[in-house]
Motif scaffolding. Structure first.
Motif, PDB file in Angstrom:
ATOM      1  N   ASP A  34      60.698  38.014  44.273  1.00  0.00           N
ATOM      2  CA  ASP A  34      59.292  38.405  44.154  1.00  0.00           C
ATOM      3  C   ASP A  34      58.349  37.259  43.839  1.00  0.00           C
ATOM      4  O   ASP A  34      57.193  37.504  43.443  1.00  0.00           O
ATOM      5  CB  ASP A  34      59.137  39.480  43.070  1.00  0.00           C
ATOM      6  CG  ASP A  34      59.616  38.989  41.703  1.00  0.00           C
ATOM      7  OD1 ASP A  34      60.115  37.849  41.611  1.00  0.00           O
ATOM      8  OD2 ASP A  34      59.496  39.758  40.731  1.00  0.00           O
ATOM      9  N   ALA A  35      58.756  35.994  43.976  1.00  0.00           N
ATOM     10  CA  ALA A  35      57.887  34.867  43.606  1.00  0.00           C
ATOM     11  C   ALA A  35      56.597  34.881  44.425  1.00  0.00           C
ATOM     12  O   ALA A  35      55.497  34.732  43.872  1.00  0.00           O
ATOM     13  CB  ALA A  35      58.639  33.548  43.801  1.00  0.00           C
ATOM     14  N   ASN A  64      52.678  35.615  43.006  1.00  0.00           N
ATOM     15  CA  ASN A  64      51.516  34.743  43.200  1.00  0.00           C
ATOM     16  C   ASN A  64      50.351  35.513  43.821  1.00  0.00           C
ATOM     17  O   ASN A  64      49.187  35.322  43.429  1.00  0.00           O
ATOM     18  CB  ASN A  64      51.895  33.564  44.093  1.00  0.00           C
ATOM     19  CG  ASN A  64      52.865  32.611  43.405  1.00  0.00           C
ATOM     20  OD1 ASN A  64      52.916  32.549  42.178  1.00  0.00           O
ATOM     21  ND2 ASN A  64      53.649  31.895  44.192  1.00  0.00           N
ATOM     22  N   ASP A  65      50.639  36.366  44.764  1.00  0.00           N
ATOM     23  CA  ASP A  65      49.580  37.169  45.386  1.00  0.00           C
ATOM     24  C   ASP A  65      48.917  38.077  44.356  1.00  0.00           C
ATOM     25  O   ASP A  65      47.687  38.228  44.339  1.00  0.00           O
ATOM     26  CB  ASP A  65      50.148  38.005  46.534  1.00  0.00           C
ATOM     27  CG  ASP A  65      50.618  37.139  47.693  1.00  0.00           C
ATOM     28  OD1 ASP A  65      50.204  35.964  47.764  1.00  0.00           O
ATOM     29  OD2 ASP A  65      51.408  37.643  48.524  1.00  0.00           O
ATOM     30  N   ALA A 109      42.714  37.189  39.591  1.00  0.00           N
ATOM     31  CA  ALA A 109      41.647  36.202  39.401  1.00  0.00           C
ATOM     32  C   ALA A 109      40.427  36.555  40.242  1.00  0.00           C
ATOM     33  O   ALA A 109      39.275  36.382  39.795  1.00  0.00           O
ATOM     34  CB  ALA A 109      42.165  34.813  39.768  1.00  0.00           C
ATOM     35  N   ASN A 110      40.634  37.045  41.447  1.00  0.00           N
ATOM     36  CA  ASN A 110      39.499  37.440  42.289  1.00  0.00           C
ATOM     37  C   ASN A 110      38.724  38.594  41.673  1.00  0.00           C
ATOM     38  O   ASN A 110      37.497  38.663  41.792  1.00  0.00           O
ATOM     39  CB  ASN A 110      40.002  37.822  43.680  1.00  0.00           C
ATOM     40  CG  ASN A 110      40.543  36.629  44.450  1.00  0.00           C
ATOM     41  OD1 ASN A 110      40.150  35.487  44.185  1.00  0.00           O
ATOM     42  ND2 ASN A 110      41.442  36.870  45.388  1.00  0.00           N
ATOM     43  N   ALA A 112      48.441  44.308  45.827  1.00  0.00           N
ATOM     44  CA  ALA A 112      49.361  43.237  45.446  1.00  0.00           C
ATOM     45  C   ALA A 112      50.304  43.693  44.342  1.00  0.00           C
ATOM     46  O   ALA A 112      51.503  43.367  44.353  1.00  0.00           O
ATOM     47  CB  ALA A 112      48.572  42.003  45.003  1.00  0.00           C
ATOM     48  N   ASP A 113      49.778  44.458  43.385  1.00  0.00           N
ATOM     49  CA  ASP A 113      50.636  44.986  42.323  1.00  0.00           C
ATOM     50  C   ASP A 113      51.660  45.972  42.882  1.00  0.00           C
ATOM     51  O   ASP A 113      52.815  46.005  42.435  1.00  0.00           O
ATOM     52  CB  ASP A 113      49.783  45.670  41.252  1.00  0.00           C
ATOM     53  CG  ASP A 113      48.943  44.682  40.460  1.00  0.00           C
ATOM     54  OD1 ASP A 113      49.286  43.477  40.473  1.00  0.00           O
ATOM     55  OD2 ASP A 113      47.944  45.109  39.853  1.00  0.00           O
ATOM     56  N   ARG A 114      51.228  46.786  43.862  1.00  0.00           N
ATOM     57  CA  ARG A 114      52.156  47.755  44.461  1.00  0.00           C
ATOM     58  C   ARG A 114      53.300  47.038  45.180  1.00  0.00           C
ATOM     59  O   ARG A 114      54.474  47.412  45.042  1.00  0.00           O
ATOM     60  CB  ARG A 114      51.409  48.656  45.435  1.00  0.00           C
ATOM     61  CG  ARG A 114      52.255  49.771  46.037  1.00  0.00           C
ATOM     62  CD  ARG A 114      51.474  50.526  47.094  1.00  0.00           C
ATOM     63  NE  ARG A 114      51.265  49.720  48.280  1.00  0.00           N
ATOM     64  CZ  ARG A 114      52.152  49.609  49.268  1.00  0.00           C
ATOM     65  NH1 ARG A 114      53.311  50.238  49.205  1.00  0.00           N
ATOM     66  NH2 ARG A 114      51.889  48.872  50.319  1.00  0.00           N
TER      67      ARG A 114
END
Length: 424
Positions: free
Chosen positions: A153-154, A158-159, A165-166, A288-290
């Motif tokens: 999952d690296a 990052n995504d 941050a966005n 991204a979390d999903r």
């Protein structure tokens, strides 16, 4: 010594020639009347064989016809779909065989195959990558939500971090837009106050001009000194000048208010754009979390692992045809069904809710209670059968999958009584 009148013994070749001559048909059958008797013997033999085969055919036809009649009869002599009625009347029409089977009687006994009601081919959702962790093996019973495998999952981590941050940046832009709008509203309020003050000065200046005009007229109509008339004239000019300046201030204040209102519209649009950017950033973060969460493959149901498709270090890709997609196959073995192929001629006797018994071929002595759950909505025209699903009930205390397993052969017995009714 042999004398001259003794007959010489025949040679071996002579005896062989005599035996061959004895085997000739012409010598055996003879001529004349003997030949006529030999000519009808083959015909007699052919006639006997024809009569014998005809008898065998008739006997076979009668046996098969009686077997078919017994197949159409119900258990204990009960008539089937086209069998004769108990009173010896005309055959009953098709479709009434279910009503002619006595309650509790055997309707059908047929082979079937056990299959789970719920079976899943488990794979990562929208995630491709290397399998870094496997926490199961074939036959394991797992709980819903249990971690079965993990994908590297690296990249997805990052995504997710970038998306977070966005979201923060979009929220900062929204805060700046809201501050700009607030400042613009404050400036508009100040400009509107100046406009009101300028209007008040215009009103006051206008009143001063009127008073100065009246004073000048009185001075001109009365006998006064030149100094008095000059003073009245000067006051009127000053009042008119003050009115003109006040009106200019009103005009300037009005234009400033209009400009500030335009800035307010721009600030409001900036807030809407910033809010939309925040919404989009949150959506990208949620996605991204999903994806990051999907790197952990969890059991969607409680059940048993049937097959394992990959090992640690393998590459999986649900969206590729050239790479393995599934992690494993699992099923809920507490909810098993027996699938049977019922001939079309007997389907009218089958209906949901009928009591059944299921016995696996592995141990026919273990009888499981069951019932007709559903009849499939389409037939198999190549075999003239309709598939029927029979729900199997595990007895209390039996661990699912300990004996009954998917694809096991079984014998299903269907009775003409509702499921749960006491046997008579």
């Amino acid at each position: 010594m042999a004398t001259a009148n003794e007959t010489p013994s025949p040679t071996i070749n002579g005896e062989l020639i005599n035996r061959v001559q004895q085997l000739r048909l012409s010598d055996q059958l003879g001529t004349g009347r003997g030949a006529s008797r030999g000519s009808w013997l083959p015909w007699v033999l052919c006639g006997i064989m024809a009569i014998t085969w005809a008898g065998v055919g008739v006997r076979w036809y009668r046996v098969s016809d009686s077997s078919g009649e017994r197949a159409l009869m119900g258990p204990r002599g009960a008539p089937g779909a086209t069998g004769p009625s108990p009173t010896g009347g005309t055959p009953s029409p098709a479709g009434t065989n279910a009503t002619q089977t006595a309650p509790g009687e055997l309707i059908l006994q047929i082979k079937g195959t056990l299959t789970p009601f719920v079976q899943l081919n488990l794979s990562p959702i929208d995630v491709s990558g290397e399998v870094t962790e496997i926490n199961f093996k074939e036959g394991d019973r797992v709980k819903q939500g249990q971690l079965l495998a993990k994908i590297r999952d690296a990249r997805f981590l990052n995504d997710a971090t970038s998306a977070s941050a966005n979201v923060l940046g979009a929220k900062a832009q929204l805060a700046r837009a809201e501050a700009t709008e607030a400042a613009t509203r404050s400036r508009i309020a100040k400009a509107e106050s100046m406009e009101e003050s300028a209007n008040a000065r215009v009103t006051k200046a206008r009143a001063t001009v009127v008073q100065a005009t009246l004073d000048l007229e009185r001075a001109q109509n009365t006998v006064t000194s030149i100094a008095v008339r000059d003073d009245a004239t000067a006051k009127k000019a000053i009042a008119e000048a003050d009115e003109k300046a006040a009106r200019a201030d009103v005009t300037a204040a009005t234009k400033e208010v209009e400009a500030l209102k335009a800035d307010l519209l721009a600030a409001t649009a900036g807030i809407q754009a910033a809010a939309a950017e925040v919404t989009g950033a949150k959506a990208r973060k949620d996605e991204a979390d999903r994806i990051l969460e999907n790197c952990s493959v969890l059991a969607p149901i409680s059940g048993t692992i049937l097959t394992k498709s990959v090992e640690r270090g393998a590459l999986v890709s649900p969206m590729s045809f050239n790479v393995a997609a599934g992690i494993c196959t699992m099923a809920d073995l507490s909810d098993l069904e027996a699938e049977i192929d019922v001939p079309e001629k007997q389907i009218a006797r089958i209906k949901p809710g009928l009591d059944c018994q299921v016995a696996a071929d592995a141990d026919p002595s273990r009888i499981y209670s069951a019932y007709i759950d559903r009849i499939m909505p389409i037939a198999d025209d190549s075999k003239n059968i309709i598939k029927v699903r029979v729900k199997v009930k595990l007895p209390p205390g039996e661990e699912p999958g300990s004996f009954l397993k998917p694809k096991m052969s079984s014998t299903v017995t269907v009775y003409n009584r509702p499921f749960g009714e006491k046997k008579k």
